[in-house]
Design a protein around this motif. Structure first.
Motif, PDB file in Angstrom:
ATOM      1  N   PHE A 308     -65.752  73.045   6.696  1.00 59.59           N
ATOM      2  CA  PHE A 308     -64.424  73.261   7.272  1.00 59.59           C
ATOM      3  C   PHE A 308     -63.926  74.688   7.060  1.00 59.59           C
ATOM      4  N   LEU A 309     -64.708  75.494   6.344  1.00 58.80           N
ATOM      5  CA  LEU A 309     -64.350  76.899   6.171  1.00 58.80           C
ATOM      6  C   LEU A 309     -64.912  77.773   7.288  1.00 58.80           C
ATOM      7  N   ARG A 310     -65.745  77.188   8.134  1.00 50.50           N
ATOM      8  CA  ARG A 310     -66.280  77.945   9.259  1.00 50.50           C
ATOM      9  C   ARG A 310     -65.179  78.233  10.275  1.00 50.50           C
ATOM     10  N   HIS A 311     -65.310  79.328  10.951  1.00 53.12           N
ATOM     11  CA  HIS A 311     -64.302  79.739  11.934  1.00 53.12           C
ATOM     12  C   HIS A 311     -64.121  78.660  13.009  1.00 53.12           C
ATOM     13  N   GLY A 312     -62.877  78.252  13.213  1.00 51.31           N
ATOM     14  CA  GLY A 312     -62.561  77.296  14.266  1.00 51.31           C
ATOM     15  C   GLY A 312     -62.606  75.842  13.850  1.00 51.31           C
ATOM     16  N   GLU A 313     -63.136  75.542  12.656  1.00 44.95           N
ATOM     17  CA  GLU A 313     -63.212  74.142  12.222  1.00 44.95           C
ATOM     18  C   GLU A 313     -61.902  73.698  11.567  1.00 44.95           C
ATOM     19  N   MET A 314     -61.628  72.365  11.627  1.00 45.83           N
ATOM     20  CA  MET A 314     -60.402  71.824  11.046  1.00 45.83           C
ATOM     21  C   MET A 314     -60.615  70.352  10.719  1.00 45.83           C
ATOM     22  N   PHE A 315     -60.125  69.924   9.584  1.00 52.28           N
ATOM     23  CA  PHE A 315     -60.051  68.507   9.265  1.00 52.28           C
ATOM     24  C   PHE A 315     -58.767  68.001   9.924  1.00 52.28           C
ATOM     25  N   ALA A 316     -58.897  67.348  11.050  1.00 50.02           N
ATOM     26  CA  ALA A 316     -57.734  66.990  11.880  1.00 50.02           C
ATOM     27  C   ALA A 316     -57.062  65.728  11.345  1.00 50.02           C
ATOM     28  N   HIS A 317     -56.443  65.878  10.213  1.00 52.32           N
ATOM     29  CA  HIS A 317     -55.891  64.727   9.501  1.00 52.32           C
ATOM     30  C   HIS A 317     -54.760  65.211   8.598  1.00 52.32           C
ATOM     31  N   GLY A 318     -53.724  64.421   8.427  1.00 50.45           N
ATOM     32  CA  GLY A 318     -52.640  64.809   7.533  1.00 50.45           C
ATOM     33  C   GLY A 318     -51.506  63.804   7.572  1.00 50.45           C
ATOM     34  N   TYR A 319     -50.531  63.998   6.676  1.00 42.38           N
ATOM     35  CA  TYR A 319     -49.370  63.118   6.567  1.00 42.38           C
ATOM     36  C   TYR A 319     -48.104  63.965   6.426  1.00 42.38           C
ATOM     37  N   THR A 320     -47.043  63.528   7.074  1.00 42.39           N
ATOM     38  CA  THR A 320     -45.782  64.268   7.014  1.00 42.39           C
ATOM     39  C   THR A 320     -45.351  64.532   5.584  1.00 42.39           C
ATOM     40  N   PHE A 321     -45.417  63.501   4.752  1.00 44.94           N
ATOM     41  CA  PHE A 321     -44.896  63.639   3.393  1.00 44.94           C
ATOM     42  C   PHE A 321     -45.987  63.899   2.353  1.00 44.94           C
ATOM     43  N   GLY A 322     -47.230  64.121   2.781  1.00 46.76           N
ATOM     44  CA  GLY A 322     -48.293  64.431   1.839  1.00 46.76           C
ATOM     45  C   GLY A 322     -48.028  65.754   1.138  1.00 46.76           C
ATOM     46  N   GLY A 323     -47.984  65.747  -0.194  1.00 49.02           N
ATOM     47  CA  GLY A 323     -47.704  66.977  -0.933  1.00 49.02           C
ATOM     48  C   GLY A 323     -46.268  67.421  -0.820  1.00 49.02           C
ATOM     49  N   HIS A 324     -45.351  66.473  -0.701  1.00 53.55           N
ATOM     50  CA  HIS A 324     -43.916  66.767  -0.597  1.00 53.55           C
ATOM     51  C   HIS A 324     -43.473  67.663  -1.754  1.00 53.55           C
ATOM     52  N   PRO A 325     -42.657  68.682  -1.491  1.00 49.36           N
ATOM     53  CA  PRO A 325     -42.275  69.623  -2.556  1.00 49.36           C
ATOM     54  C   PRO A 325     -41.659  68.958  -3.784  1.00 49.36           C
ATOM     55  N   VAL A 326     -40.801  67.964  -3.569  1.00 46.62           N
ATOM     56  CA  VAL A 326     -40.177  67.286  -4.712  1.00 46.62           C
ATOM     57  C   VAL A 326     -41.223  66.517  -5.500  1.00 46.62           C
ATOM     58  N   SER A 327     -42.121  65.833  -4.811  1.00 45.01           N
ATOM     59  CA  SER A 327     -43.145  65.049  -5.492  1.00 45.01           C
ATOM     60  C   SER A 327     -44.096  65.934  -6.287  1.00 45.01           C
ATOM     61  N   THR A 328     -44.503  67.054  -5.713  1.00 45.75           N
ATOM     62  CA  THR A 328     -45.428  67.927  -6.436  1.00 45.75           C
ATOM     63  C   THR A 328     -44.735  68.614  -7.611  1.00 45.75           C
ATOM     64  N   ALA A 329     -43.440  68.891  -7.484  1.00 45.93           N
ATOM     65  CA  ALA A 329     -42.698  69.442  -8.616  1.00 45.93           C
ATOM     66  C   ALA A 329     -42.627  68.425  -9.755  1.00 45.93           C
ATOM     67  N   VAL A 330     -42.404  67.173  -9.416  1.00 46.52           N
ATOM     68  CA  VAL A 330     -42.381  66.113 -10.430  1.00 46.52           C
ATOM     69  C   VAL A 330     -43.751  65.976 -11.085  1.00 46.52           C
ATOM     70  N   ALA A 331     -44.820  66.044 -10.287  1.00 47.36           N
ATOM     71  CA  ALA A 331     -46.168  65.933 -10.838  1.00 47.36           C
ATOM     72  C   ALA A 331     -46.450  67.054 -11.832  1.00 47.36           C
ATOM     73  N   LEU A 332     -45.979  68.261 -11.543  1.00 47.29           N
ATOM     74  CA  LEU A 332     -46.161  69.370 -12.483  1.00 47.29           C
ATOM     75  C   LEU A 332     -45.443  69.092 -13.802  1.00 47.29           C
ATOM     76  N   ALA A 333     -44.218  68.582 -13.718  1.00 47.26           N
ATOM     77  CA  ALA A 333     -43.481  68.234 -14.935  1.00 47.26           C
ATOM     78  C   ALA A 333     -44.173  67.092 -15.675  1.00 47.26           C
ATOM     79  N   ASN A 334     -44.755  66.184 -14.946  1.00 50.15           N
ATOM     80  CA  ASN A 334     -45.494  65.074 -15.544  1.00 50.15           C
ATOM     81  C   ASN A 334     -46.698  65.600 -16.330  1.00 50.15           C
ATOM     82  N   LEU A 335     -47.444  66.534 -15.739  1.00 47.35           N
ATOM     83  CA  LEU A 335     -48.590  67.120 -16.441  1.00 47.35           C
ATOM     84  C   LEU A 335     -48.139  67.909 -17.666  1.00 47.35           C
ATOM     85  N   ASP A 336     -47.001  68.597 -17.560  1.00 49.92           N
ATOM     86  CA  ASP A 336     -46.459  69.299 -18.730  1.00 49.92           C
ATOM     87  C   ASP A 336     -46.219  68.324 -19.880  1.00 49.92           C
ATOM     88  N   ALA A 337     -45.607  67.179 -19.547  1.00 52.24           N
ATOM     89  CA  ALA A 337     -45.323  66.179 -20.578  1.00 52.24           C
ATOM     90  C   ALA A 337     -46.613  65.618 -21.172  1.00 52.24           C
TER      91      ALA A 337
END
Length: 456
Positions: A308-337
């Motif tokens: 997928f690093l080749r020019h023009g290739e794409m993994f045509a898949h995803g989710y609107t809320f995948g990796g949501h900023p609030v969720s990933t911020a919470v996960a970082l705090a979780n790992l800190d704890a």
């Protein structure tokens, strides 16, 4: 203005469609409404307190009511409440991907965020199929998983799931998934007294399934480090090492489904680390945020990213809320704890006590087996301890749902009585649960299971 108890009940019964719920059972009784969490306890709308023996749903690793995780969510929501990862990045997703990659085994350096576990499993299967098309093996698309294993409810993840009664009302599902035996040594037809031989046999059955379908058509094997459904089946010695050999022999990807097992449940960040095997992908969710925000991830090897690093290739898949900023911020705090409070070390220090405490229940005639690792256990109930005879469907209905499940809750323990496979009580408390809390859990279990045995 908060709803009164009566308003909560009427509104719940008239409008809330709960998940995996027999709504008819609440026609003449209240819907349990949990209003607050405090450490390892839950509090209902009557003010009654319960030990959280299932970490919500294998989720609440750090317990309830933590200000640090709540504040991380609030701070991020004020700065950047939402941004998708569709061709753009945001800082908390970038940092979290790096921290996860640093902890994942081997070269699992590529992190694809989702909203939860089922989406992570769905993503892994799609990646496996897409990857093999890009490297010139377009026939490889099938999946092998294990009998009774649960991998999610989306159409693809449900197809991989090995629970016929959970699937039949939604069929036809996605084709091309196949089952091999699980690692339930308590009911092993062969090698039951020789764990290593049993592990070799069970692993070899995955090889048999691949060969029967044709190795040039099989893309991936999906396995949990400890299989949950059926009642907590740890791997026998050497099992995963043999599975790895089989996958390498046939160029099949090994997916470690760690939606439950990752982030401390087994005393390590990943179950693959505990059992010493190298997967090609890990799927995870739940404990990644300790439940303070929804988040999942598929972690893939550099090898799988390369096309997928080749020019023009794409993994045509995803989710609107995948990796949501609030969720990933919470996960970082979780790992800190996790790091600051030595959570993983605490699980490893106390898991022996948990095992020994739950194994005391083996003196009850109704308890046939106690099994698990880390903070993750299943207690199998039997009709006859000598023959290991299980219960009929009618007896399971009367015993598990009619008595054990309700009575454990009434006695102050929230956990799960389950008959997906043989009847078990499932236990997976928050990772911060103390020895004293575990002793209290055992006493409640003993009281209820003793009464259940007398009912027979």
């Amino acid at each position: 203005m908060a709803l009164s108890h009566e308003q909560l009940q009427s509104t719940a019964k008239d409008h809330l469609w709960m998940h995996f719920t027999r709504h008819g059972s609440y026609q003449d009784s209240d819907v349990p409404v949990i209003v607050r969490g405090e450490g390892v306890h839950l509090v209902d709308s009557h003010g009654r307190r319960y030990l959280d023996g299932l970490a919500g749903l294998f989720v609440s690793q750090l317990g309830h009511g933590r200000e640090d995780l709540a504040e991380a969510a609030a701070k991020q929501a004020r700065e950047l409440a939402f941004m998708p990862l569709w061709s753009y990045a945001h800082p908390t997703a970038v940092e979290l991907a790096g921290r996860i990659a640093a902890r994942a085994p081997g070269d699992l350096n590529r992190v694809f965020f989702t909203s939860g576990g089922g989406e992570a499993v769905e993503s892994a299967w799609k990646l496996a199929k897409n990857y093999f098309k890009l490297v010139g093996k377009p026939m490889k698309h099938k999946v092998v998983s294990r009998a009774i294993a649960y991998h999610g409810t989306t159409q693809g993840a449900l197809s991989i799931t090995g629970l016929p009664l959970l699937k039949q009302q939604f069929e036809p599902l996605v084709p091309s998934t196949f089952r091999a035996p699980n690692t339930n040594i308590y009911r092993a037809p062969l090698h039951g007294d020789d764990p290593e031989a049993f592990g070799r046999w069970a692993a070899d059955q995955i090889g048999v399934a691949i060969e029967q379908e044709g190795p040039d058509t099989v893309a991936a094997v999906f396995l949990e480090p400890v299989q949950n459904a059926g009642g907590c089946f740890p791997p026998p010695p050497g099992y995963f090492q043999r599975v790895r050999e089989i996958c390498d022999e046939h160029d099949v990807l090994l997916v470690s489904d760690e939606v439950i097992c990752a982030f401390g449940r087994l005393g390590h960040y990943f179950g693959a680390e505990r059992y010493g095997y190298q997967p090609d992908m890990i799927t995870c969710a739940k404990g990644i945020t300790s439940g303070y925000a929804p988040l999942g991830a598929m972690i893939a090897s550099d090898r799988l990213m390369e096309p997928f690093l080749r020019h023009g290739e794409m993994f045509a898949h995803g989710y609107t809320f995948g990796g949501h900023p609030v969720s990933t911020a919470v996960a970082l705090a979780n790992l800190d704890a996790f790091e600051n409070e030595h959570v993983l070390e605490g699980v490893r220090e106390r898991e022996g006590h948990m095992r020994a405490t739950f194994e005391r229940l083996l003196d009850l005639p109704i308890v046939g087996d106690v099994r698990g690792d880390g903070f993750f256990y299943g207690i199998e109930l039997v009709k006859d301890k000598t023959t290991r005879e299980s219960f009929t469907a009618e007896e399971c209905e009367r015993l598990l749902y009619g008595f054990v499940s309700k009575q454990l809750f009434a006695e102050g323990l929230y956990c799960r009585a389950d008959d997906r496979g043989d009847p078990v009580v499932q236990l997976a408390p928050p990772l911060v649960m103390t020895r004293e809390h575990v002793e209290e859990m055992e006493q409640i279990l003993r009281t209820v299971l003793d009464k259940a045995g007398a009912m027979l």
